[in-house]
Design a protein around this motif. Structure first.
Motif, short mmCIF file in Angstrom:
data_model
loop_
_atom_site.label_atom_id
_atom_site.label_comp_id
_atom_site.label_asym_id
_atom_site.label_seq_id
_atom_site.Cartn_x
_atom_site.Cartn_y
_atom_site.Cartn_z
N PRO A 36 14.16 -27.67 -10.54
CA PRO A 36 14.13 -27.54 -12.00
C PRO A 36 13.03 -26.89 -12.63
CG PRO A 36 14.96 -29.72 -11.19
CD PRO A 36 14.19 -29.09 -10.03
N ASP A 37 11.87 -27.38 -12.32
CA ASP A 37 10.80 -26.68 -13.07
C ASP A 37 10.49 -25.29 -12.73
OD1 ASP A 37 10.32 -29.39 -13.83
OD2 ASP A 37 8.25 -29.62 -13.12
N GLU A 52 8.89 -27.50 -25.50
CA GLU A 52 9.76 -28.18 -24.65
C GLU A 52 9.14 -28.74 -23.37
OE1 GLU A 52 13.32 -26.12 -23.73
OE2 GLU A 52 14.07 -26.50 -25.73
N GLN A 62 8.75 -29.61 -19.19
CA GLN A 62 9.44 -29.38 -17.98
C GLN A 62 10.25 -30.57 -17.50
OE1 GLN A 62 9.64 -26.57 -16.48
NE2 GLN A 62 7.90 -25.32 -16.70
N PRO A 63 11.28 -30.54 -16.89
CA PRO A 63 12.22 -31.55 -16.55
C PRO A 63 11.47 -32.50 -15.43
CG PRO A 63 13.22 -29.62 -15.59
CD PRO A 63 12.21 -29.21 -16.71
N VAL A 64 10.72 -32.16 -14.55
CA VAL A 64 10.09 -33.04 -13.53
C VAL A 64 8.73 -33.48 -13.96
CG1 VAL A 64 9.58 -32.99 -11.18
CG2 VAL A 64 11.60 -32.20 -11.84
N GLN A 115 13.43 -23.14 -14.56
CA GLN A 115 12.92 -23.09 -15.96
C GLN A 115 12.13 -22.07 -16.21
OE1 GLN A 115 15.40 -24.87 -17.57
NE2 GLN A 115 14.66 -24.91 -19.65
#
Length: 501
Positions: free
Chosen positions: A50-51, A113, A115-117, A54
């Motif tokens: 994910p990171d 925002e 990063q998701p991880v 993105q």
């Protein structure tokens, strides 16, 4: 006359500018930026990370001119320095730098925002559409000069121009400190004198031909690379090696590997390959010019003969052909002609079957592209000449005892040169429009096929560049048509007289 020519050149440039501006504006405002990833295989590979997924998306959007993007690590490096220990401290969980990054970037109207991880922050800001358009024009013309290369690892880089010889032994003006090594050189290909000082840059191709400037994509060769033996001087010694690199495209390369050091005497070791097949531009130019010559030559000849034999068999067959071509869709008669050429004449109905090196590959695309032009030119000149047959000067010529052929070729055809010249710009525009269908149908690797492919792949930079090229050719074809009229008939003055206003 000079004033008129200057005025028309300015009008043509303004027309190209308006069409290009509208195209850039529509591409950036009407096409959702998410669609640019349609053909990107790399994004699919990053789906489970994910990171990186993105980060890849935002960096791609930034490179394509949609937004400005910065990560917390990059921001810390800009403040503390790339090698500072404070950078790693700033990235630690719970660091006060997180709030500093958020506050300072939001104050600059960035969206922040995480990063998701990892939770690392990043910020982005959309670039207004009009700013994107202005940036496109700001980067359009790029000038190479000895201070263009900025390499902190090479502070002693010499800067300046000098005369030398290329790998072929031809004289050339080279430089150091420039992006390109060879600035001006001579070779045996048109236009014989070449330069790397001024380049047009219309963005980079994406996702197809990823990272390559779009003008290089349509201008570079295709197919297999062409290797040749080269002898050059490296470190005072002659070195011979085989390569497919075009020395005239050599660019500055900051980091040289071992193979580079064995072949190149300086940091100019990054060049484009030479290919066996012509470029997209070259193939489209070849097919377009030949079809234009056929359209004008055959169409005008048929039209003249049909007018001379009005209401006879040849004229009826000609009108039947014109009605047939004009009444059915272009794609249909191209498909019928391709079927005829393949079954009866044994010609390939797809360009790649025999490739760009075989003359037979060009026959069906060229003839198909000229079919509509032949019908249009024949109809146009026939109508004009039939109308002129009842003119007073024709009746007077016949009363002097001139034959039908003498009347046609001494008087009517001579007067028809003006409308013939007027038809050339429209024939050029028709050829450009027809190439979009013809090249796609025959799978010709040219600009005509690339245009619809770019639209389907959302290759926005390529769409803008090809629109610019097609518009430029069309607008200046009309301008040159006006100039040719004055050459054919000096009695015509394009400059408006004061007393006629």
């Amino acid at each position: 006359m000079k004033g008129y020519v200057l005025k028309r050149i300015l009008q043509s440039l303004v027309s190209v500018f308006l069409v290009s501006t509208l195209t850039v504006f529509l591409v950036f405002s009407c096409i959702p930026r998410q669609l640019v990833f349609k053909g990107d295989q790399m994004l699919q590979k990053l789906a489970n990370r994910p990171d990186e997924y993105q980060d890849y998306k935002f960096r791609t959007w930034e490179s394509l001119g949609y937004l400005d993007y910065i990560t917390m690590k990059e921001y810390a490096q800009s403040i503390y320095g790339n090698d500072s220990d404070q950078v790693s401290t700033a990235l630690q969980s719970g660091s006060s730098f997180y709030e500093r990054f958020r506050a300072e970037l939001q104050a600059k109207r960035y969206t922040v925002e995480a990063q998701p991880v990892t939770g690392y922050l990043y910020a982005y800001k959309d670039i207004p559409t009009m700013t994107r358009v202005l940036r496109w024009y700001a980067n359009l013309v790029q000038v190479d000069h000895p201070w263009r290369v900025k390499d902190p690892n090479n502070p002693d880089l010499k800067r300046g121009y000098y005369f030398t010889k290329d790998w072929s032994g031809m004289p050339a003006l080279a430089a150091s400190g420039t992006l390109y090594k060879y600035q001006i050189w001579i070779d045996g290909s048109f236009p014989f004198l070449h330069q790397n000082i001024i380049h047009l840059y219309m963005g980079r191709s994406y996702p197809t031909y990823d990272g390559i400037p779009v003008l290089e994509v349509i201008g570079m060769g295709q197919g297999r690379t062409a290797r040749r033996e080269v002898t050059t001087n490296v470190g005072g010694q002659e070195v011979t090696f085989y390569t497919s690199i075009d020395e005239h495209t050599l660019k500055y390369k900051p980091d040289l590997d071992r193979l580079d050091k064995n072949k190149f005497e300086d940091n100019y070791a990054d060049g484009n390959n030479i290919y066996q097949d012509p470029s997209m531009l070259g193939i489209s130019f070849c097919i377009g010019i030949m079809s234009l010559i056929l359209s004008l030559g055959i169409g005008l000849t048929i039209g003249v003969v049909a007018a001379m034999r009005k209401d006879k068999m040849f004229d009826k067959v000609t009108m039947g052909y014109i009605v047939f071509i004009s009444s059915i869709p272009t794609l249909l008669y191209i498909a019928l002609f391709a079927r005829f050429g393949m079954k009866i004449l044994g010609l390939p109905d797809k360009f790649p079957f025999l490739g760009a090196q075989n003359f037979l590959s060009y026959i069906l695309p060229t003839l198909s592209l000229s079919l509509g032009g032949i019908a249009g030119e024949a109809l146009w000149i026939r109508r004009y000449m039939v109308d002129q047959m009842n003119a007073d000067y024709v009746k007077f010529a016949r009363s002097k005892g001139l034959t039908q052929g003498e009347v046609f070729f001494r008087h009517i055809v001579r007067n028809a040169l003006i409308p013939i010249v007027h038809s050339i710009p429209m024939a050029v525009i028709g050829t450009l429009a027809g190439a979009l269908i013809t090249e796609s149908f025959y799978a010709v690797p040219g600009m005509g096929k690339m245009f619809p492919s770019s639209i389907s792949d959302y290759n926005n930079a390529m769409i803008i560049a090809l629109t610019f090229i097609f518009t430029f050719v069309s607008v200046f074809a009309i301008f040159l048509g006006d100039i040719l009229v004055t050459i054919v008939d000096p009695r015509i003055s394009l400059a408006a007289r004061k007393e006629a206003r």
